[in-house]
Structures are given as C-alpha cells and as structure tokens.
Motif scaffolding. Structure first.
Motif, mmCIF file in Angstrom:
data_model
loop_
_atom_site.group_PDB
_atom_site.id
_atom_site.type_symbol
_atom_site.label_atom_id
_atom_site.label_comp_id
_atom_site.label_asym_id
_atom_site.label_seq_id
_atom_site.Cartn_x
_atom_site.Cartn_y
_atom_site.Cartn_z
ATOM 1 N N GLY A 171 49.711 47.872 27.089
ATOM 2 C CA GLY A 171 50.420 46.678 26.636
ATOM 3 C C GLY A 171 51.154 45.985 27.763
ATOM 4 O O GLY A 171 50.895 46.193 28.941
ATOM 5 N N GLU A 172 52.115 45.168 27.376
ATOM 6 C CA GLU A 172 52.836 44.359 28.341
ATOM 7 C C GLU A 172 53.589 45.232 29.330
ATOM 8 O O GLU A 172 54.247 46.185 28.961
ATOM 9 N N ALA A 173 53.498 44.956 30.611
ATOM 10 C CA ALA A 173 54.172 45.724 31.644
ATOM 11 C C ALA A 173 55.079 44.811 32.440
ATOM 12 O O ALA A 173 55.152 43.608 32.199
ATOM 13 N N ALA A 174 55.794 45.409 33.403
ATOM 14 C CA ALA A 174 56.760 44.650 34.192
ATOM 15 C C ALA A 174 56.072 43.661 35.120
ATOM 16 O O ALA A 174 56.696 42.748 35.634
ATOM 17 N N SER A 175 54.795 43.857 35.392
ATOM 18 C CA SER A 175 54.044 42.911 36.216
ATOM 19 C C SER A 175 52.623 42.860 35.689
ATOM 20 O O SER A 175 52.265 43.572 34.757
ATOM 21 N N ASP A 176 51.804 42.015 36.287
ATOM 22 C CA ASP A 176 50.414 41.899 35.846
ATOM 23 C C ASP A 176 49.538 43.008 36.410
ATOM 24 O O ASP A 176 48.373 43.116 36.019
ATOM 25 N N PHE A 177 50.068 43.807 37.338
ATOM 26 C CA PHE A 177 49.273 44.846 37.992
ATOM 27 C C PHE A 177 49.276 46.112 37.138
ATOM 28 O O PHE A 177 50.327 46.639 36.789
ATOM 29 N N GLN A 191 40.728 48.633 29.185
ATOM 30 C CA GLN A 191 42.171 48.435 29.056
ATOM 31 C C GLN A 191 42.723 47.437 30.069
ATOM 32 O O GLN A 191 43.919 47.163 30.081
ATOM 33 N N GLY A 192 41.858 46.901 30.908
ATOM 34 C CA GLY A 192 42.276 45.867 31.850
ATOM 35 C C GLY A 192 42.901 46.374 33.125
ATOM 36 O O GLY A 192 43.712 45.666 33.754
ATOM 37 N N CYS A 193 42.531 47.567 33.556
ATOM 38 C CA CYS A 193 43.087 48.121 34.787
ATOM 39 C C CYS A 193 42.674 47.285 35.994
ATOM 40 O O CYS A 193 41.508 46.881 36.123
ATOM 41 N N ASN A 194 43.632 47.033 36.891
ATOM 42 C CA ASN A 194 43.339 46.331 38.145
ATOM 43 C C ASN A 194 42.881 47.283 39.235
ATOM 44 O O ASN A 194 42.110 46.908 40.120
ATOM 45 N N LEU A 195 43.402 48.509 39.189
ATOM 46 C CA LEU A 195 43.055 49.551 40.162
ATOM 47 C C LEU A 195 42.791 50.839 39.404
ATOM 48 O O LEU A 195 43.581 51.230 38.544
ATOM 49 N N ILE A 196 41.679 51.493 39.724
ATOM 50 C CA ILE A 196 41.347 52.775 39.102
ATOM 51 C C ILE A 196 41.194 53.819 40.191
ATOM 52 O O ILE A 196 40.385 53.669 41.105
ATOM 53 N N VAL A 197 41.983 54.878 40.090
ATOM 54 C CA VAL A 197 41.918 56.000 41.024
ATOM 55 C C VAL A 197 41.117 57.121 40.376
ATOM 56 O O VAL A 197 41.444 57.559 39.259
ATOM 57 N N ILE A 252 37.427 44.792 40.012
ATOM 58 C CA ILE A 252 38.381 45.894 39.908
ATOM 59 C C ILE A 252 38.352 46.681 41.220
ATOM 60 O O ILE A 252 37.295 46.888 41.810
ATOM 61 N N GLU A 253 39.518 47.101 41.678
ATOM 62 C CA GLU A 253 39.618 47.899 42.899
ATOM 63 C C GLU A 253 39.662 49.381 42.528
ATOM 64 O O GLU A 253 40.248 49.758 41.507
ATOM 65 N N TYR A 254 39.037 50.199 43.356
ATOM 66 C CA TYR A 254 38.939 51.631 43.095
ATOM 67 C C TYR A 254 39.444 52.417 44.302
ATOM 68 O O TYR A 254 39.273 51.991 45.453
ATOM 69 N N VAL A 255 40.037 53.563 44.029
ATOM 70 C CA VAL A 255 40.395 54.529 45.067
ATOM 71 C C VAL A 255 39.697 55.834 44.707
ATOM 72 O O VAL A 255 39.859 56.348 43.591
ATOM 73 N N SER A 256 38.907 56.364 45.627
ATOM 74 C CA SER A 256 38.170 57.599 45.397
ATOM 75 C C SER A 256 38.798 58.718 46.221
ATOM 76 O O SER A 256 38.729 58.711 47.448
ATOM 77 N N ILE A 257 39.418 59.669 45.535
ATOM 78 C CA ILE A 257 40.027 60.809 46.218
ATOM 79 C C ILE A 257 38.983 61.895 46.417
ATOM 80 O O ILE A 257 38.334 62.338 45.483
ATOM 81 N N ASP A 258 38.802 62.286 47.666
ATOM 82 C CA ASP A 258 37.936 63.411 48.044
ATOM 83 C C ASP A 258 36.450 63.084 48.109
ATOM 84 O O ASP A 258 35.634 63.994 48.191
ATOM 85 N N ASP A 259 36.090 61.800 48.079
ATOM 86 C CA ASP A 259 34.675 61.467 48.247
ATOM 87 C C ASP A 259 34.539 60.049 48.779
ATOM 88 O O ASP A 259 35.295 59.149 48.399
#
Length: 369
Positions: free
Chosen positions: A38-44, A100-106, A126-133
C-alpha cells in the motif's frame, strides 16, 4: 573488472534454474513481507525474495534481509519480503513482487539466478539485485541483463585464512568440510579452506589432512540440499567418525545438524561458520565456533538498495574481497585462549600478503581478474 564463470561448474546451476522455472508455474505463494504494497512514505518500493533457507537462517538470507531493512529505514519506506520455502516458489514469488509494483527486487542466493534472469528480461523497467550470482546463464562472461546488479564474493580469500587457522588449531591433524550442493558459491568456501590448510602445511611443515573436498577433482562431500536434517547430521557424523577436530559445514542451516552431531560425539570439535559470525547470530553454538568466514551481504545489499532508492542504481558488479572488506573472518571469541598466541599475527600477515598479491588464492572469481 570483467566477471566470468567456469562453464563446467555453473552448467548444473543453469539446468537447476531452468527446472525451477518450469516447476514454478502454480499460484503465487502468500506474501510474508512487512507490507501489503500500500501507500508508503515515498514512491520507491524495495522488495526481496529469499532462498529456501528462509529469512531466519542465521546466514545469508538473514544478512540480506538485514541489509534491505536497514536501507528501507534510512529511505523511510516499507519493504516487501517474500520467503521461499521450496525451489518451486522462486518464479511465482518474483511474479508476486512484480505484481505488487516493486521498483527494486533483491534475490538472495545463486539458486534464484535463472528465475531472476527471466523476471528481469520480462520487466526491464524494474531494477534487480542478485546476491551470490552474476546471472550469466549464457556463459559469455557478462551479466545477462542491464537491469541486474550482482553482489558476489571472492570468499576463497577469507576461507584461506580460516583453513590456515584450522590447520594451526587441529590436534588430530584431520579437518573436514561438507556442503549443501556443489555450486560455485558453496565450493568456493571449501576450496579456499583447503588452500589455507595446504599453505599451513607448506610453511609449517605440518601434514594436516582435509576430508570432504578434493581440490584436483573440484568435488567433495555434499548433502544434496540446504536443510538441517538427518542427511546433514549423518554427513557430519561421517567426518567426525574419521577423527576430524575442525568442521566447516557450508550451506545455511546445515550447520545446525553439524552442531548436534558434534555435541553428541562428546569430543572437542571446533566448527567454522559461513556468511555471518555465528557466535553473534546464533549464540547457542558460540562455544563450538573457532571462527566464521564472513560475507558482507548486509552491507552490499544496503548500499545497493540505497543507491536505487536515490535514483542511482548501478549495475556494476560488487565483488567482495579482503581488500574492500567484503569478506573476512570473525574473531576467535571463546577460542581466543585456545589458539596459539602467534596465530592472529600470522593471519594478519597472510591477509596483507593476499591483498598485495604475494599469495595467490585460486577461485572462479580470481581467475577472471
């Protein structure tokens, strides 16, 4: 620096990831995160999907979660986290977060690489962060998509120090290791550990044996998964029966099974943790811990999320080393009085020599430099 991978080592990972995608076609699992999108403190909106170990694994999933929440707190936003309980959850969980409208997915862990690549290709905004690969599924030496930032670690450097310490501490002259599955991000611990033992033998004239890993074959002892179960316990017991007095289990919660086997043995057997300082993350095993091989997953994740939240996403791979303090080893804690008085100084000198390039620690990451 160009990041490459060994095809032979990673071929199984690509097949594994493909199987995950094919299996993950059911309905999306329930969101176990801290917000309903839902609504958050920013759009991110930063989001994270765990590996099958769960966010309370006292290891890499937990460190990733801590990095995410620290960044979210600083940004003043509420993250979404979705836990994977099985391999078949990966692709549906990613779809859940996209919806869910995520801007960044880790994505936490190498096992999610194929699912992360598929999701990133389908959602270039959408921006992604891949840990360990590195998400290099076509093995051309580059991350497959511009919207993915890899966070990876040359853990062999820190494991080398832990192996040297294990050889120095060992009274039986036999140390052991085992892993969850033979993927590069697991075996890099085992191989670096063995290199450290070899270096101690070379420099000190000792003959400490390493059970559970064959450097020439690049293969060893694996449980076939990352669960704390009877298989992991029996695997640890098999090494204990061969008189090891230092044990390195690599693969999230499997250390819990190793700890149980050690306690049942009634012998003085030290354990080495991975990813996090187990003395701090799991005090119940503090009395067993010689040291832990550390990966700065929490720090790397926090920095990547903060950058994305501030509109400064950078897909350049972060590679943790001893030099940038992305990897390291934990203090000896309860074992400080049990190790030789000269050991810490020797490890400090070894660390400096590795950073200077005077000692070469082999790994699939160092081979690409």
């Amino acid at each position: 620096m160009k990041v490459t991978t060994r095809k032979a080592a990673l071929g199984g990972l690509a097949m594994f990831g493909a199987a995950v995608l094919l299996a993950g076609c059911g309905s999306a699992p329930e969101d176990s995160g801290s917000t309903d999108g839902g609504e958050a403190a920013s759009d991110f909106l930063p989001c994270m999907v765990s590996d099958a170990g769960g966010f309370d694994d006292k290891s890499f999933n937990q460190l990733g979660f801590e990095g995410l929440t620290a960044a979210a707190d600083e940004l003043g936003v509420e993250p979404v986290t979705v836990q994977s309980d099985a391999e078949t959850d990966y692709a549906p969980n990613l779809t859940n977060l996209v919806d869910q409208g995520c801007n960044l997915i880790v994505t936490v862990g190498f096992a999610l690489a194929s699912a992360a690549g598929e999701s990133a290709e389908a959602n270039p905004d959408i921006e992604y962060v891949s840990i360990d690969d590195t998400v290099d599924l076509d093995f051309d030496g580059q991350t497959d998509f511009d919207n993915i930032k890899p966070i990876i670690f040359d853990t062999a450097q820190a494991a080398f120090l832990a192996g040297y310490a294990a050889a120095d501490y060992s009274k039986t002259g036999i140390v052991g290791t085992f892993g969850g599955m033979n993927f590069p991000t697991v075996s890099i611990f085992m191989d670096g550990f063995a290199q450290g033992v070899e270096y101690h033998n070379q420099e000190k004239g000792t003959n400490v044996q390493v059970l559970g890993w064959d450097r020439a074959a690049q293969d060893g002892l694996f449980t076939g998964g990352f669960e704390a179960n009877d298989t992991a316990r029996n695997t640890a017991q098999g090494l204990i029966d061969q008189n090891v007095d230092v044990l390195l289990p690599v693969g999230g919660p499997i250390y819990q099974s190793a700890a149980a086997a050690i306690r049942d043995s009634g012998r003085e057997i030290a354990m080495i943790g991975v990813d996090a300082d187990f003395t701090q993350t799991d005090p119940s095993v503090a009395d067993l811990m010689l040291t832990s091989i550390l990966k700065g997953i929490d720090v790397g994740t926090k920095e990547a999320v903060l950058a994305a939240g501030n509109g400064e996403f950078d897909n350049t791979p972060f590679i943790g080393t001893l030099e940038n303090e992305g990897v390291g080893i934990a203090p000896f804690h309860d074992f400080e009085s049990k190790v030789s008085s000269s050991l810490q100084g020797e490890l400090d000198d070894l660390k400096a020599a590795i950073i200077a390039g005077d000692i070469k620690v082999e790994s699939y990451l160092s081979a690409s430099e």
